[in-house]
Write a protein that holds these residues in place. Structure first.
Motif, PDB file in Angstrom:
ATOM      1  N   LEU A 124      12.771   5.594 -13.192  1.00  0.00           N
ATOM      2  CA  LEU A 124      13.491   4.569 -12.360  1.00  0.00           C
ATOM      3  C   LEU A 124      12.675   4.174 -11.210  1.00  0.00           C
ATOM      4  O   LEU A 124      12.510   3.009 -10.622  1.00  0.00           O
ATOM      5  CB  LEU A 124      14.699   4.968 -12.103  1.00  0.00           C
ATOM      6  N   ALA A 125      11.838   5.087 -10.696  1.00  0.00           N
ATOM      7  CA  ALA A 125      11.142   4.920  -9.475  1.00  0.00           C
ATOM      8  C   ALA A 125      10.068   3.985  -9.758  1.00  0.00           C
ATOM      9  O   ALA A 125       9.683   2.992  -8.735  1.00  0.00           O
ATOM     10  CB  ALA A 125      10.717   6.228  -8.850  1.00  0.00           C
ATOM     11  N   VAL A 126       9.382   4.119 -10.668  1.00  0.00           N
ATOM     12  CA  VAL A 126       8.280   3.222 -11.129  1.00  0.00           C
ATOM     13  C   VAL A 126       8.750   1.836 -11.535  1.00  0.00           C
ATOM     14  O   VAL A 126       8.097   0.762 -11.056  1.00  0.00           O
ATOM     15  CB  VAL A 126       7.556   3.796 -12.588  1.00  0.00           C
ATOM     16  N   ALA A 127      10.202   1.732 -11.983  1.00  0.00           N
ATOM     17  CA  ALA A 127      10.661   0.387 -12.445  1.00  0.00           C
ATOM     18  C   ALA A 127      11.024  -0.335 -11.289  1.00  0.00           C
ATOM     19  O   ALA A 127      10.784  -1.518 -10.781  1.00  0.00           O
ATOM     20  CB  ALA A 127      11.750   0.644 -13.444  1.00  0.00           C
ATOM     21  N   LEU A 128      11.620   0.376 -10.268  1.00  0.00           N
ATOM     22  CA  LEU A 128      12.225  -0.180  -9.165  1.00  0.00           C
ATOM     23  C   LEU A 128      11.046  -0.526  -8.072  1.00  0.00           C
ATOM     24  O   LEU A 128      11.002  -1.397  -7.435  1.00  0.00           O
ATOM     25  CB  LEU A 128      13.194   0.976  -8.088  1.00  0.00           C
ATOM     26  N   ARG A 129      10.098   0.332  -8.240  1.00  0.00           N
ATOM     27  CA  ARG A 129       8.758  -0.082  -7.509  1.00  0.00           C
ATOM     28  C   ARG A 129       8.113  -1.520  -7.765  1.00  0.00           C
ATOM     29  O   ARG A 129       7.735  -2.336  -6.729  1.00  0.00           O
ATOM     30  CB  ARG A 129       7.474   0.862  -7.779  1.00  0.00           C
ATOM     31  N   ILE A 130       8.238  -1.790  -8.932  1.00  0.00           N
ATOM     32  CA  ILE A 130       7.808  -3.222  -9.471  1.00  0.00           C
ATOM     33  C   ILE A 130       8.780  -4.100  -8.947  1.00  0.00           C
ATOM     34  O   ILE A 130       8.288  -5.458  -8.209  1.00  0.00           O
ATOM     35  CB  ILE A 130       8.091  -3.525 -11.075  1.00  0.00           C
ATOM     36  N   LEU A 176       1.045  -1.223   0.000  1.00  0.00           N
ATOM     37  CA  LEU A 176       0.108   0.047  -0.037  1.00  0.00           C
ATOM     38  C   LEU A 176       1.155   1.274  -0.271  1.00  0.00           C
ATOM     39  O   LEU A 176       0.749   2.189  -0.859  1.00  0.00           O
ATOM     40  CB  LEU A 176      -0.759  -0.070   1.122  1.00  0.00           C
ATOM     41  N   LEU A 177       1.716   1.253   0.894  1.00  0.00           N
ATOM     42  CA  LEU A 177       2.842   2.558   0.991  1.00  0.00           C
ATOM     43  C   LEU A 177       3.570   2.788  -0.273  1.00  0.00           C
ATOM     44  O   LEU A 177       3.578   3.820  -0.833  1.00  0.00           O
ATOM     45  CB  LEU A 177       3.550   2.342   2.021  1.00  0.00           C
ATOM     46  N   LEU A 178       3.959   1.676  -0.896  1.00  0.00           N
ATOM     47  CA  LEU A 178       4.805   1.691  -2.080  1.00  0.00           C
ATOM     48  C   LEU A 178       4.026   2.089  -3.172  1.00  0.00           C
ATOM     49  O   LEU A 178       4.403   3.109  -4.080  1.00  0.00           O
ATOM     50  CB  LEU A 178       5.524   0.488  -2.531  1.00  0.00           C
ATOM     51  N   LEU A 179       2.640   1.661  -3.338  1.00  0.00           N
ATOM     52  CA  LEU A 179       1.776   2.232  -4.435  1.00  0.00           C
ATOM     53  C   LEU A 179       1.404   3.576  -4.189  1.00  0.00           C
ATOM     54  O   LEU A 179       1.319   4.412  -5.237  1.00  0.00           O
ATOM     55  CB  LEU A 179       0.485   1.231  -4.422  1.00  0.00           C
ATOM     56  N   LEU A 180       1.373   4.208  -2.953  1.00  0.00           N
ATOM     57  CA  LEU A 180       1.300   5.650  -2.811  1.00  0.00           C
ATOM     58  C   LEU A 180       2.391   6.616  -2.890  1.00  0.00           C
ATOM     59  O   LEU A 180       2.085   7.559  -3.192  1.00  0.00           O
ATOM     60  CB  LEU A 180       0.610   5.970  -1.395  1.00  0.00           C
ATOM     61  N   MET A 181       3.588   5.803  -2.854  1.00  0.00           N
ATOM     62  CA  MET A 181       4.582   6.911  -2.959  1.00  0.00           C
ATOM     63  C   MET A 181       5.231   6.878  -4.572  1.00  0.00           C
ATOM     64  O   MET A 181       5.073   5.820  -5.120  1.00  0.00           O
ATOM     65  CB  MET A 181       5.622   6.615  -1.899  1.00  0.00           C
ATOM     66  N   ARG A 182       6.063   7.866  -4.700  1.00  0.00           N
ATOM     67  CA  ARG A 182       6.685   7.728  -6.069  1.00  0.00           C
ATOM     68  C   ARG A 182       8.175   8.316  -6.194  1.00  0.00           C
ATOM     69  O   ARG A 182       8.653   8.374  -6.936  1.00  0.00           O
ATOM     70  CB  ARG A 182       6.021   9.024  -6.942  1.00  0.00           C
ATOM     71  N   SER A 183       8.647   8.267  -4.757  1.00  0.00           N
ATOM     72  CA  SER A 183       9.927   8.690  -4.611  1.00  0.00           C
ATOM     73  C   SER A 183      11.138   7.579  -4.809  1.00  0.00           C
ATOM     74  O   SER A 183      10.892   6.448  -4.571  1.00  0.00           O
ATOM     75  CB  SER A 183      10.326   9.042  -2.803  1.00  0.00           C
ATOM     76  N   LEU A 184      12.078   7.859  -5.948  1.00  0.00           N
ATOM     77  CA  LEU A 184      13.101   6.984  -6.069  1.00  0.00           C
ATOM     78  C   LEU A 184      13.714   6.507  -4.684  1.00  0.00           C
ATOM     79  O   LEU A 184      14.139   5.372  -4.868  1.00  0.00           O
ATOM     80  CB  LEU A 184      14.039   7.828  -7.074  1.00  0.00           C
ATOM     81  N   TRP A 185      14.107   7.548  -3.978  1.00  0.00           N
ATOM     82  CA  TRP A 185      14.814   6.983  -2.634  1.00  0.00           C
ATOM     83  C   TRP A 185      13.868   6.089  -1.796  1.00  0.00           C
ATOM     84  O   TRP A 185      14.450   5.027  -1.412  1.00  0.00           O
ATOM     85  CB  TRP A 185      14.910   8.347  -1.752  1.00  0.00           C
TER      86      TRP A 185
END
Ligand SMILES: Nc1ncnc2c1ncn2[C@@H]1O[C@H](COP(=O)(O)OP(=O)(O)OP(=O)(O)O)[C@@H](O)[C@H]1O
Ligand SMILES: [Mg+2]
Lengths: 265, 291
Positions: free
Chosen positions: A110-116, A32-41
């Motif tokens: 990068l953030a979107v990719a790393l989120r996966i 849930l948290l990852l889906l709500l955030m967009r930060s690369l860090w």
């Protein structure tokens, strides 16, 4: 291939001993948290954190490598496509026709990719360290009807069997000169039809036998089911669960009220 | 006292298509099985052996539907009216196909599945699991996945899973069909132990004439939807005319006896290898037969 059917890595680490319900709730909260955030860090921290959890839980490099092999191509593809199709704001590093590459959209891609990757690894923390039955018992204890849990367990159990049967029937049909890899995709799909029909019949028969086997082992007796190894919710599980819920609530508040992790950079 | 009593049992499966005819399979079966006996059933394919087995734990007709007349009474319970889950604690059943009767991720959970359904407490379940696995010699495989076992091990596991319900009767429907010789020997080893050491009542469908001759107390022959003869295996296996009529094969040594009798006019009636060896050795020495 075989890993796909046998995700669980037996062990006795802290991660293995953790109540499966706690692990499942962790997966939900973290996702849930990852889906709500967009930060690369944030994504980087999640990805590294997940690796650390897996390693400290005694999960083998082989399994971790397997997840990387599965997710990396998708991650690269997404990052590249993102940079190409979402023109970034700010100063461009490169600009050509519709292409506009900026530090901002690189970070975003990068953030979107790393989120996966992070989502996948967090899911596999649960799947690698929880035996199939503990996994399903956990879900049932959280409110999933037992019959659904059993159905899920059986689907997983018969996946390799069905794959084996598919191979067997294909080989048998090939031996009788059925051509599976010739011609255009449509023709190939049609060539598989006899196999699909044979598979369907086998699956139906297996299902019928299975229902008989279940009934003859007192499935559906009008009693409350018990379990050989009941789940034990230890104080440590409670502590961890409380920690997970508190951290999630705090981060959620920070994200919504303070805009934490809202921007890629 | 008869543990299983089947009286004029008639059964037809429901039609496959809505307007179709019911599929008549059992045409008045009569059979009784005594406590502690090992009864074997033989018959040609499609004669209704599996259907008969299923009638003994209530799945026919309770799960399959269709039309049933007559009675199947197991330990005083009519299997047409007693719930299958209740019968399951009295009658264990092992099916032919190992793949579709083992559905749990590990061996121990497979054995625990039945007792869990009964709502027993974990300590009792654990005790039953250990005991059942020990009876079939599979304690070392507790954490294995059933799908990774050999054919013989799978069937032994299926037997253990039934035993964990502590049944009085064990029904086995061609448990060794499709197994390699090692697997067949393993499974028969377990069944023999259950017979000899635990005096368990066993009903087993099998086409293995050699082993039926060796282990079974009685043999029932099924033919055209009925039990047409129940007798000691040696008496059936030496009745060539009858065997030919019902299309069954005797153990090879029995066929040897028939061939010898035809050739030399002797009166051999052996069904076991040891018997044949003893009789032939005696007669060769005595000079009764010579080339
Ligand atoms: N579920 C079903 N619905 C309709 N007909 C069935 C069903 N199961 C079996 N039959 C039919 O009933 C007859 C007897 O089947 P059954 O499986 O009892 O025979 P069998 O003696 O066990 O045969 P096999 O030697 O092949 O195991 C067969 O003709 C079969 O086609
Ligand atoms: Mg059969």
């Amino acid at each position: 291939m075989s890993l796909l059917y046998d995700l669980y890595q037996p062990g006795d680490s802290w991660l293995h001993r953790l109540d499966p319900r706690v692990k499942f709730i962790f997966v939900l909260c973290a996702s849930l948290l990852l889906l709500l955030m967009r930060s690369l860090w944030v994504m980087l921290i999640a990805l590294v954190g997940a690796q650390l959890i897996l390693l400290s839980g005694g999960i083998s490099w082989r399994r971790i490598g397997w997840v990387w092999r599965m997710t990396l191509p998708t991650m690269v593809l997404i990052a590249v496509l993102w940079v190409i199709f979402y023109p970034g704001e700010g100063q461009a590093l490169l600009s050509w026709r519709f292409l506009r590459i900026t530090p901002y959209n690189i970070a975003e891609g990068l953030a979107v990719a790393l989120r996966i990757g992070a989502l996948a690894f967090i899911l596999f923390i649960w799947l690698f360290s929880t035996s199939q039955s503990a996994l399903i018992r956990g879900l049932v204890a959280l409110g999933l009807p037992y019959t659904w849990g059993l159905t899920l367990a059986m689907a997983l159990r018969y996946l390799p069997t069905m794959a084996g049967i598919f191979q067997l029937i294909s080989d048998a049909q090939r031996a009788r000169a059925l051509e599976l890899d010739q011609g255009n995709p449509l023709r190939r799909a049609r060539a598989h039809l006899p196999i699909v029909v044979a598979m369907l019949i086998t699956a139906l028969r297996t299902a019928q036998n299975l229902s008989l086997a279940l009934a003859s082992r007192a499935f559906g007796a009008q009693r409350k089911r018990t379990h050989l190894h009941p789940l034990h919710f230890r104080p440590l599980d409670g502590l961890l669960l409380a920690g997970i819920l508190l951290a999630t609530a705090a981060l959620l508040w920070a994200r919504l009220a303070l805009g934490l992790g809202q921007e890629p950079l | 006292m008869a543990v299983i009593r089947i009286e004029d049992f008639f059964y037809a499966y429901p039609p496959l298509l809505p307007e179709g005819q019911p599929i008549e399979v059992l045409h008045g079966v009569n059979l009784s099985v005594e406590r502690g006996e090992f009864l074997a059933i033989m018959g040609p394919t499609g004669v209704g052996k599996t259907t008969l087995c299923l009638s003994m734990n209530g799945l026919v007709p309770q799960a399959t539907g269709g039309v049933a007349r007559g009675h199947v009474v197991v330990l005083g319970h009519d299997t047409r009216t007693t719930p299958v889950a209740e019968l399951a604690t009295r009658v264990g059943i092992v099916y032919q196909d190992p793949e579709s009767q083992l559905f749990c991720p590990t061996v121990e959970e497979e054995v625990a599945f039945g007792p869990e359904n009964l709502g027993l407490d974990p300590a009792e379940i654990a005790e039953r699991v250990s005991w059942a696995l020990q009876v079939v010699g599979m304690e070392a495989y507790r954490q294995r996945s059933p799908s990774h076992l050999s054919g013989g091990q799978k069937q032994r596991l299926a037997i253990a899973a039934s035993l964990a319900m502590l049944p009085k009767v064990l029904i086995l429907d061609e448990p060794t069909a499709g197994l390699d010789p090692v697997g067949q020997a393993e499974v028969f080893g377990v069944i023999e132990r259950l017979c000899r050491e635990r005096r368990m009542t066993i009903v087993m469908v099998s086409q293995d004439a050699e082993r039926i001759a060796r282990f079974a107390d009685r043999l029932a022959i099924m033919w055209q939807g009925r039990i047409v003869r129940v007798d000691a295996p040696p008496r059936i296996f030496t009745d060539q005319a009858f065997l030919e009529e019902v299309g069954l094969a005797a153990p090879q040594v029995s066929e040897l006896a028939v061939a010898l009798n035809r050739r030399w006019g002797t009166g051999y009636r052996f069904t076991l290898l040891e018997e044949a060896e003893e009789a032939l050795r005696r007669d060769l020495r005595g000079g009764q037969i010579s080339s």
